[in-house]
Design a protein around this motif. Structure first.
Motif, short mmCIF file in Angstrom:
data_model
loop_
_atom_site.label_atom_id
_atom_site.label_comp_id
_atom_site.label_asym_id
_atom_site.label_seq_id
_atom_site.Cartn_x
_atom_site.Cartn_y
_atom_site.Cartn_z
N TRP A 104 -13.99 5.03 5.61
CA TRP A 104 -14.62 3.88 4.97
C TRP A 104 -15.87 4.28 4.20
O TRP A 104 -16.15 3.75 3.13
CB TRP A 104 -14.96 2.81 6.00
CG TRP A 104 -13.77 2.02 6.40
CD1 TRP A 104 -13.11 2.08 7.60
CD2 TRP A 104 -13.03 1.09 5.61
NE1 TRP A 104 -12.04 1.23 7.59
CE2 TRP A 104 -11.96 0.62 6.38
CE3 TRP A 104 -13.19 0.62 4.31
CZ2 TRP A 104 -11.06 -0.32 5.90
CZ3 TRP A 104 -12.27 -0.31 3.83
CH2 TRP A 104 -11.24 -0.76 4.62
N VAL A 105 -16.60 5.23 4.72
CA VAL A 105 -17.79 5.72 4.01
C VAL A 105 -17.36 6.36 2.69
O VAL A 105 -17.96 6.12 1.64
CB VAL A 105 -18.59 6.70 4.88
CG1 VAL A 105 -19.67 7.39 4.08
CG2 VAL A 105 -19.18 5.98 6.08
N GLU B 110 -8.36 -1.08 16.40
CA GLU B 110 -9.14 -1.82 15.41
C GLU B 110 -10.45 -1.13 15.03
O GLU B 110 -11.17 -1.62 14.18
CB GLU B 110 -9.43 -3.24 15.93
CG GLU B 110 -8.22 -4.11 16.04
CD GLU B 110 -7.59 -4.41 14.69
OE1 GLU B 110 -8.34 -4.63 13.73
OE2 GLU B 110 -6.36 -4.40 14.61
N ARG B 111 -10.79 -0.04 15.67
CA ARG B 111 -12.06 0.62 15.38
C ARG B 111 -12.10 1.16 13.97
O ARG B 111 -13.12 1.14 13.31
CB ARG B 111 -12.31 1.75 16.37
CG ARG B 111 -12.68 1.23 17.73
CD ARG B 111 -13.06 2.33 18.67
NE ARG B 111 -14.08 3.16 18.11
CZ ARG B 111 -14.18 4.46 18.34
NH1 ARG B 111 -13.32 5.06 19.13
NH2 ARG B 111 -15.14 5.16 17.82
N GLY B 112 -11.00 1.67 13.47
CA GLY B 112 -10.95 2.16 12.11
C GLY B 112 -11.46 3.58 11.99
O GLY B 112 -11.88 4.21 12.95
N ASP B 113 -11.43 4.05 10.80
CA ASP B 113 -11.83 5.41 10.48
C ASP B 113 -13.14 5.35 9.71
O ASP B 113 -13.17 5.13 8.51
CB ASP B 113 -10.73 6.08 9.65
CG ASP B 113 -11.05 7.51 9.29
OD1 ASP B 113 -11.89 8.11 9.98
OD2 ASP B 113 -10.46 8.01 8.33
N VAL B 114 -14.25 5.51 10.42
CA VAL B 114 -15.57 5.35 9.80
C VAL B 114 -15.79 6.33 8.66
O VAL B 114 -16.19 5.92 7.57
CB VAL B 114 -16.69 5.44 10.86
CG1 VAL B 114 -18.05 5.41 10.20
CG2 VAL B 114 -16.56 4.30 11.85
N VAL C 18 -14.61 5.78 0.96
CA VAL C 18 -14.13 4.74 0.05
C VAL C 18 -15.31 4.00 -0.58
O VAL C 18 -15.31 3.73 -1.79
CB VAL C 18 -13.20 3.75 0.80
CG1 VAL C 18 -12.94 2.51 -0.01
CG2 VAL C 18 -11.90 4.44 1.15
N THR C 19 -16.32 3.70 0.21
CA THR C 19 -17.49 3.00 -0.31
C THR C 19 -18.23 3.84 -1.34
O THR C 19 -18.61 3.34 -2.41
CB THR C 19 -18.44 2.63 0.84
OG1 THR C 19 -17.72 1.84 1.79
CG2 THR C 19 -19.64 1.87 0.34
N LEU C 20 -18.42 5.11 -1.05
CA LEU C 20 -19.11 5.99 -2.00
C LEU C 20 -18.31 6.18 -3.29
O LEU C 20 -18.88 6.19 -4.39
CB LEU C 20 -19.40 7.34 -1.35
CG LEU C 20 -20.46 7.34 -0.26
CD1 LEU C 20 -20.57 8.71 0.38
CD2 LEU C 20 -21.80 6.89 -0.82
N MET C 21 -17.00 6.32 -3.16
CA MET C 21 -16.18 6.49 -4.35
C MET C 21 -16.18 5.22 -5.21
O MET C 21 -16.22 5.29 -6.44
CB MET C 21 -14.75 6.86 -3.95
CG MET C 21 -14.63 8.27 -3.40
SD MET C 21 -12.99 8.66 -2.81
CE MET C 21 -12.05 8.59 -4.30
N THR C 22 -16.17 4.05 -4.56
CA THR C 22 -16.23 2.79 -5.30
C THR C 22 -17.55 2.66 -6.03
O THR C 22 -17.59 2.27 -7.21
CB THR C 22 -16.03 1.60 -4.35
OG1 THR C 22 -14.78 1.76 -3.68
CG2 THR C 22 -16.07 0.28 -5.09
N ALA C 23 -18.64 3.01 -5.37
CA ALA C 23 -19.96 2.96 -6.00
C ALA C 23 -20.02 3.92 -7.18
O ALA C 23 -20.58 3.59 -8.24
CB ALA C 23 -21.04 3.29 -4.99
N ALA C 24 -19.43 5.09 -7.05
CA ALA C 24 -19.43 6.06 -8.15
C ALA C 24 -18.61 5.55 -9.33
O ALA C 24 -19.01 5.71 -10.49
CB ALA C 24 -18.88 7.39 -7.66
#
Length: 63
Positions: free
Chosen positions: A27-28, A20-24, A30-36
């Motif tokens: 995610w970073v 459940e830790r995920g791939d930090v 994905v967040t940056l691409m969404t913001a762009a």
């Protein structure tokens, strides 16, 4: 018997927690691409949306 079952449950819970830790970094990214994408769309559509909003307000207010 009970100890072996308890040990298996602990191992299973630990493995589940580790999964459940995920791939930090993922995610970073994905967040940056969404913001762009939001910024790019806002830059392109912002003036048209502002004009549309002003026209709608003018029609409602009767100006």
């Amino acid at each position: 018997m009970f100890t072996a079952t308890l040990t298996r449950m602990r191992v299973a819970l630990r493995d589940l927690h580790d999964d459940e830790r995920g791939d930090v970094p993922g995610w970073v990214l994905v967040t940056l691409m969404t913001a762009a994408l939001v910024l790019a769309i806002w830059t392109l559509a912002g003036p048209a949306l502002s004009q549309l909003f002003e026209q709608a307000i003018a029609r409602v207010s009767g100006m």
